[in-house]
Design a protein around this motif. Structure first.
Motif, PDB file in Angstrom:
ATOM      1  N   ALA A   1      44.721  43.377  14.265  1.00 35.21           N
ATOM      2  CA  ALA A   1      43.290  44.422  14.491  1.00 35.21           C
ATOM      3  C   ALA A   1      42.296  43.508  15.130  1.00 35.21           C
ATOM      4  O   ALA A   1      41.589  44.049  16.023  1.00 35.21           O
ATOM      5  CB  ALA A   1      43.152  45.390  13.339  1.00 35.21           C
ATOM      6  N   LEU A   2      42.137  42.454  14.362  1.00 33.55           N
ATOM      7  CA  LEU A   2      40.964  41.507  14.609  1.00 33.55           C
ATOM      8  C   LEU A   2      40.949  41.089  15.981  1.00 33.55           C
ATOM      9  O   LEU A   2      39.995  41.194  16.654  1.00 33.55           O
ATOM     10  CB  LEU A   2      40.710  40.587  13.650  1.00 33.55           C
ATOM     11  CG  LEU A   2      39.496  39.819  13.176  1.00 33.55           C
ATOM     12  CD1 LEU A   2      39.520  39.420  11.740  1.00 33.55           C
ATOM     13  CD2 LEU A   2      39.445  38.490  14.332  1.00 33.55           C
ATOM     14  N   TYR A   3      42.093  40.554  16.262  1.00 30.89           N
ATOM     15  CA  TYR A   3      42.104  39.918  17.522  1.00 30.89           C
ATOM     16  C   TYR A   3      42.288  40.991  18.793  1.00 30.89           C
ATOM     17  O   TYR A   3      41.823  40.601  19.988  1.00 30.89           O
ATOM     18  CB  TYR A   3      43.218  39.011  17.571  1.00 30.89           C
ATOM     19  CG  TYR A   3      43.114  37.571  17.107  1.00 30.89           C
ATOM     20  CD1 TYR A   3      42.189  36.693  17.513  1.00 30.89           C
ATOM     21  CD2 TYR A   3      43.649  37.216  15.776  1.00 30.89           C
ATOM     22  CE1 TYR A   3      41.859  35.532  16.810  1.00 30.89           C
ATOM     23  CE2 TYR A   3      43.409  35.855  15.110  1.00 30.89           C
ATOM     24  CZ  TYR A   3      42.641  35.212  15.914  1.00 30.89           C
ATOM     25  OH  TYR A   3      42.206  34.021  15.195  1.00 30.89           O
ATOM     26  N   ARG A   4      42.552  41.942  18.503  1.00 29.97           N
ATOM     27  CA  ARG A   4      42.740  43.279  19.403  1.00 29.97           C
ATOM     28  C   ARG A   4      41.382  43.811  19.848  1.00 29.97           C
ATOM     29  O   ARG A   4      41.017  43.961  20.789  1.00 29.97           O
ATOM     30  CB  ARG A   4      43.513  44.433  19.328  1.00 29.97           C
ATOM     31  CG  ARG A   4      45.140  44.165  19.329  1.00 29.97           C
ATOM     32  CD  ARG A   4      45.653  45.431  19.182  1.00 29.97           C
ATOM     33  NE  ARG A   4      45.761  46.033  17.843  1.00 29.97           N
ATOM     34  CZ  ARG A   4      46.428  45.574  16.839  1.00 29.97           C
ATOM     35  NH1 ARG A   4      47.507  44.658  17.162  1.00 29.97           N
ATOM     36  NH2 ARG A   4      46.239  46.255  15.902  1.00 29.97           N
ATOM     37  N   ALA A   5      40.478  43.891  18.778  1.00 28.96           N
ATOM     38  CA  ALA A   5      38.911  44.124  18.996  1.00 28.96           C
ATOM     39  C   ALA A   5      38.305  42.869  19.629  1.00 28.96           C
ATOM     40  O   ALA A   5      37.623  43.472  20.467  1.00 28.96           O
ATOM     41  CB  ALA A   5      38.370  44.275  17.460  1.00 28.96           C
ATOM     42  N   LEU A   6      38.838  41.777  19.526  1.00 29.53           N
ATOM     43  CA  LEU A   6      37.968  40.746  20.350  1.00 29.53           C
ATOM     44  C   LEU A   6      38.538  40.658  21.627  1.00 29.53           C
ATOM     45  O   LEU A   6      37.742  40.583  22.522  1.00 29.53           O
ATOM     46  CB  LEU A   6      38.713  39.395  19.518  1.00 29.53           C
ATOM     47  CG  LEU A   6      37.953  38.206  19.741  1.00 29.53           C
ATOM     48  CD1 LEU A   6      36.308  38.580  19.410  1.00 29.53           C
ATOM     49  CD2 LEU A   6      38.126  36.991  19.190  1.00 29.53           C
TER      50      LEU A   6
ATOM     51  N   ALA B   1      31.489  44.432  -3.930  1.00 26.65           N
ATOM     52  CA  ALA B   1      32.354  43.999  -5.041  1.00 26.65           C
ATOM     53  C   ALA B   1      33.687  44.790  -5.008  1.00 26.65           C
ATOM     54  O   ALA B   1      34.678  44.564  -5.811  1.00 26.65           O
ATOM     55  CB  ALA B   1      31.538  44.433  -6.359  1.00 26.65           C
ATOM     56  N   GLU B   2      33.635  45.922  -4.092  1.00 29.07           N
ATOM     57  CA  GLU B   2      34.874  46.736  -4.232  1.00 29.07           C
ATOM     58  C   GLU B   2      35.741  46.256  -2.982  1.00 29.07           C
ATOM     59  O   GLU B   2      36.604  46.931  -2.625  1.00 29.07           O
ATOM     60  CB  GLU B   2      34.396  48.237  -4.104  1.00 29.07           C
ATOM     61  CG  GLU B   2      33.702  48.624  -5.221  1.00 29.07           C
ATOM     62  CD  GLU B   2      32.797  49.858  -4.865  1.00 29.07           C
ATOM     63  OE1 GLU B   2      32.704  50.480  -5.944  1.00 29.07           O
ATOM     64  OE2 GLU B   2      32.582  50.037  -3.733  1.00 29.07           O
ATOM     65  N   LEU B   3      35.484  45.139  -2.278  1.00 29.32           N
ATOM     66  CA  LEU B   3      36.484  44.831  -1.173  1.00 29.32           C
ATOM     67  C   LEU B   3      37.095  43.606  -1.540  1.00 29.32           C
ATOM     68  O   LEU B   3      36.766  42.713  -2.293  1.00 29.32           O
ATOM     69  CB  LEU B   3      35.343  44.454  -0.075  1.00 29.32           C
ATOM     70  CG  LEU B   3      34.488  45.742   0.294  1.00 29.32           C
ATOM     71  CD1 LEU B   3      33.686  45.248   1.410  1.00 29.32           C
ATOM     72  CD2 LEU B   3      35.244  46.841   0.881  1.00 29.32           C
ATOM     73  N   SER B   4      38.243  43.399  -0.971  1.00 28.17           N
ATOM     74  CA  SER B   4      39.051  42.288  -1.054  1.00 28.17           C
ATOM     75  C   SER B   4      38.482  41.277  -0.084  1.00 28.17           C
ATOM     76  O   SER B   4      37.723  41.681   0.783  1.00 28.17           O
ATOM     77  CB  SER B   4      40.505  42.479  -0.755  1.00 28.17           C
ATOM     78  OG  SER B   4      40.707  42.796   0.697  1.00 28.17           O
ATOM     79  N   ASP B   5      39.058  39.964  -0.161  1.00 26.39           N
ATOM     80  CA  ASP B   5      38.651  38.754   1.000  1.00 26.39           C
ATOM     81  C   ASP B   5      38.908  39.312   2.385  1.00 26.39           C
ATOM     82  O   ASP B   5      37.867  39.040   3.150  1.00 26.39           O
ATOM     83  CB  ASP B   5      39.218  37.695   0.384  1.00 26.39           C
ATOM     84  CG  ASP B   5      38.573  36.866  -0.861  1.00 26.39           C
ATOM     85  OD1 ASP B   5      37.768  37.664  -1.360  1.00 26.39           O
ATOM     86  OD2 ASP B   5      39.275  36.098  -1.414  1.00 26.39           O
ATOM     87  N   GLY B   6      39.904  39.791   2.511  1.00 28.00           N
ATOM     88  CA  GLY B   6      40.384  40.162   3.894  1.00 28.00           C
ATOM     89  C   GLY B   6      39.640  41.186   4.506  1.00 28.00           C
ATOM     90  O   GLY B   6      39.096  41.358   5.547  1.00 28.00           O
TER      91      GLY B   6
ATOM     92  N   SER C   1      41.488  34.084   8.171  1.00 25.07           N
ATOM     93  CA  SER C   1      42.122  33.211   7.285  1.00 25.07           C
ATOM     94  C   SER C   1      42.561  33.969   6.022  1.00 25.07           C
ATOM     95  O   SER C   1      43.516  33.621   5.293  1.00 25.07           O
ATOM     96  CB  SER C   1      40.818  31.989   6.470  1.00 25.07           C
ATOM     97  OG  SER C   1      40.117  32.500   6.389  1.00 25.07           O
ATOM     98  N   SER C   2      41.635  35.370   5.637  1.00 25.76           N
ATOM     99  CA  SER C   2      41.891  35.921   4.432  1.00 25.76           C
ATOM    100  C   SER C   2      42.808  37.323   4.939  1.00 25.76           C
ATOM    101  O   SER C   2      43.179  38.253   4.147  1.00 25.76           O
ATOM    102  CB  SER C   2      40.855  36.318   3.657  1.00 25.76           C
ATOM    103  OG  SER C   2      40.319  35.026   3.286  1.00 25.76           O
ATOM    104  N   ALA C   3      42.971  37.464   6.204  1.00 28.22           N
ATOM    105  CA  ALA C   3      43.678  38.929   6.655  1.00 28.22           C
ATOM    106  C   ALA C   3      45.116  38.640   6.698  1.00 28.22           C
ATOM    107  O   ALA C   3      45.755  37.572   6.926  1.00 28.22           O
ATOM    108  CB  ALA C   3      42.985  39.053   8.107  1.00 28.22           C
ATOM    109  N   ASP C   4      45.927  39.948   6.345  1.00 23.09           N
ATOM    110  CA  ASP C   4      47.404  39.935   6.596  1.00 23.09           C
ATOM    111  C   ASP C   4      47.502  39.880   7.942  1.00 23.09           C
ATOM    112  O   ASP C   4      46.653  40.112   8.873  1.00 23.09           O
ATOM    113  CB  ASP C   4      47.879  41.087   5.629  1.00 23.09           C
ATOM    114  CG  ASP C   4      47.185  42.289   6.133  1.00 23.09           C
ATOM    115  OD1 ASP C   4      46.780  42.557   7.053  1.00 23.09           O
ATOM    116  OD2 ASP C   4      47.224  43.185   5.181  1.00 23.09           O
TER     117      ASP C   4
END
Lengths: 231, 336
Positions: B170-175, B131-136, B161-164
């Motif tokens: 960061a997400l694609y670098r992790a991938l 509940a304390e997190l944003s969609d991203g 889709s919800s990430a800035d």
């Protein structure tokens, strides 16, 4: 009004004095209620989960049957079970008639549909992504069910309360199957009916108050659980 | 390798997916693009072994998956849904969930989580509840939770889709780091074509549950008039010439490779010639996806994606805002 006030005074006196008969009846009621609630929920909650999550032929009919069973009159259930448990009945050999086990059997039949129908509704209200997420993270069927149950735990706690409420307040089956035997199968509801018919309004009221306190304790316990489980 | 063979999947009487063959080769990144409702999420749920196709087969490394996939089989594939779900509890508990199911010891779990937290910048979130997190943030935690499991196949439904832009990076670098470390097979559903061009080895487009020859930007729902030969069909303010005998409701597909992009009008046999400008570009390993928009006033026009080589894009000095002419033949337009 004097009659009512006198009843309350006598009830208070019995409770304060720790009247052995009042507390003996309460103990029988509590024992029957706990055992019957435990059995009906142990069977009803998994049945509700199964009905809510599995797609099979006849599922709709099964759900309709369980929902219809919610409205079964307690005396009719008591009567049917009386026939089954009586000496000439198919389960007469068990010798359960007029024992607390017979009351438990009747109460289980009455509380089981409540546990199954309400838990099915509770599980259906859980976001379907919870189940998918548990499965895609590698959970097997039991762990998935446990994860869904954790998400629905407030609703499932309410299901247990509802089942307990049905069992503790039921009179028809308890009267027919238990026989209202003093010190053995006399429960709070059957005793209230008996003492009222005998004109002992104070005793009936004292037992009624105990019944209300029992319901209150269970509800408070549920609220404490909900408070702890926040978020 | 994950494969769908002769899959026809229905919800009630509606066919939501109809694929003769769909293969995700081992170690490859396949992007599935398509409009909302094209069948992308259903496809990923089938690939994740969470749903059983109404007809057809799913094969994992050449072996047919039984109708009810076992937990052991499902543990080789994991899916991050478009709107991921975090369980009740903290972010840390969520990250531990799948690892504990696999019987991984506490010390190893702590190490794996530490690594994922570092890669996706989740340290400040570890003790927060959903509940304390944003969609991203929920999306990033869900991707980390899936990556931590190190499954053979990773399925991502609109993972950014919800990430800035920083979080998406960061997400694609992790991938990319995960791919560099081991041969993980990835299938990403996305409506962002730029992402698909940038990250995927192969791009597949879905339209109405079927594989489409072109990406969704170049698909148009139309009502074809009766008659034979070349028909002019109005689409969003422009008229597209199409050679077909079909009439009534249809989908037109303009393959990006059949669109010529030039700076000046060319003398050619193309019946569809439009003046416009470049509205966006994504240069990937297979060339450039150039978004061009026909100029039809302030709010008119139609956007299409043309596929050109990186060299052609450089020679024509293509960049967002540059005026171009784009053309394609009436016979290049596919009707289905």
């Amino acid at each position: 009004m004097d009659f009512l006030a006198e009843g309350f005074r006598r009830a208070w006196g019995l409770l304060i004095a720790g009247d052995s008969e009042v507390f003996g009846i309460a103990a029988v009621t509590l024992k029957v209620a706990i055992v019957a609630t435990a059995i009906s929920c142990a069977a009803g909650l998994p049945l509700g989960y199964f009905l809510a999550t599995r797609r099979f032929w006849g599922r709709r009919a099964a759900l309709t049957m369980v929902n219809t069973a919610l409205a079964f009159p307690t005396v009719v259930v008591g009567l049917l079970l009386y026939g089954i448990l009586s000496r000439r009945g198919p389960l007469g050999g068990l010798g359960w008639l007029y024992t607390w086990e017979a009351i438990v059997a009747g109460d289980v039949l009455l509380a089981l549909p409540i546990a199954a129908a309400l838990s099915a509704a509770a599980v259906q209200s859980v976001d379907p992504r919870v189940r998918r997420t548990a499965e895609t993270l590698g959970a097997g069927p039991w762990r998935t069910a446990w994860t869904v149950a954790r998400e629905a735990r407030f609703a499932l706690a309410a299901v247990i309360t509802a089942a307990f409420g049905q069992v503790v307040a039921e009179i028809g089956a308890a009267m027919i199957l238990g026989g209202n035997i003093r010190g053995s199968t006399r429960t709070l509801t059957t005793a209230v009916a008996l003492y009222t018919s005998q004109g002992d309004f104070g005793m009936a009221l004292a037992l009624g108050l105990v019944l209300i306190v029992l319901a209150l304790v269970v509800n408070i316990a549920l609220q404490v659980l909900q408070g702890r489980g926040h978020a | 390798m994950l494969e769908l063979r002769g899959v026809r999947h229905r919800y009630g009487k509606r066919v939501v997916l109809d694929l003769e063959q769909f293969t995700v080769p081992r170690g490859a990144v396949v992007a599935v693009v398509g409009h909302n409702g094209a069948g992308k999420s259903t496809l990923l749920r089938l690939l994740a072994l969470l749903e059983t196709p109404t007809e057809g087969q799913i094969l994992l490394n050449g072996v047919a998956v039984p109708r009810r996939a076992s937990a052991a089989l499902r543990r080789r594939v994991t899916l991050v849904e478009q709107r991921p779900m975090l369980f009740r509890g903290t972010v840390r508990e969520n990250l531990e969930y799948g690892l504990r199911l696999r019987g991984i010891g506490r010390t190893a779990v702590t190490g794996i989580i530490g690594h994922m937290v570092e890669q996706l910048g989740l340290l400040p979130l570890l003790d927060r509840r959903r509940a304390e997190l944003s969609d991203g943030e929920v999306q990033r935690v869900a991707v980390a939770r899936a990556l931590a499991l190190r499954t053979d196949v990773l399925l991502l439904d609109e993972p950014a889709s919800s990430a800035d832009s920083a979080a998406a990076g960061a997400l694609y670098r992790a991938l990319a780091a995960e791919r560099a470390a081991r041969p993980v097979t990835v299938c990403v559903a996305s409506h962002q074509l730029e992402d698909a061009y940038r990250w995927a080895d192969d791009i597949r487009a879905l339209a109405d549950g079927r594989l489409s020859p072109v990406t969704p930007e170049n698909l148009f729902r139309v009502d074809l008039p009766p008659g034979e030969g070349v028909k002019n069909v109005r689409v969003g303010g422009i008229e597209i010439a199409v050679m077909t005998e079909r009439t009534g409701a249809a989908v037109l597909a303009v393959p990006p490779t059949d669109i010529f992009v030039s700076r000046e009008p060319l003398a050619s046999s193309a019946r569809n010639v439009f003046k416009g400008r470049v509205t966006g570009m994504a240069i990937g390993r297979h060339g450039a996806g150039v978004h061009v928009r026909a100029d039809m006033g302030a709010d008119g026009g139609v956007e299409l994606v043309a596929s050109v080589t990186a060299e052609a894009a450089r020679d024509l000095a293509l960049a967002p805002g540059v005026s171009v002419v784009f053309s394609f033949k009436a016979t290049a337009v596919q009707v289905f």
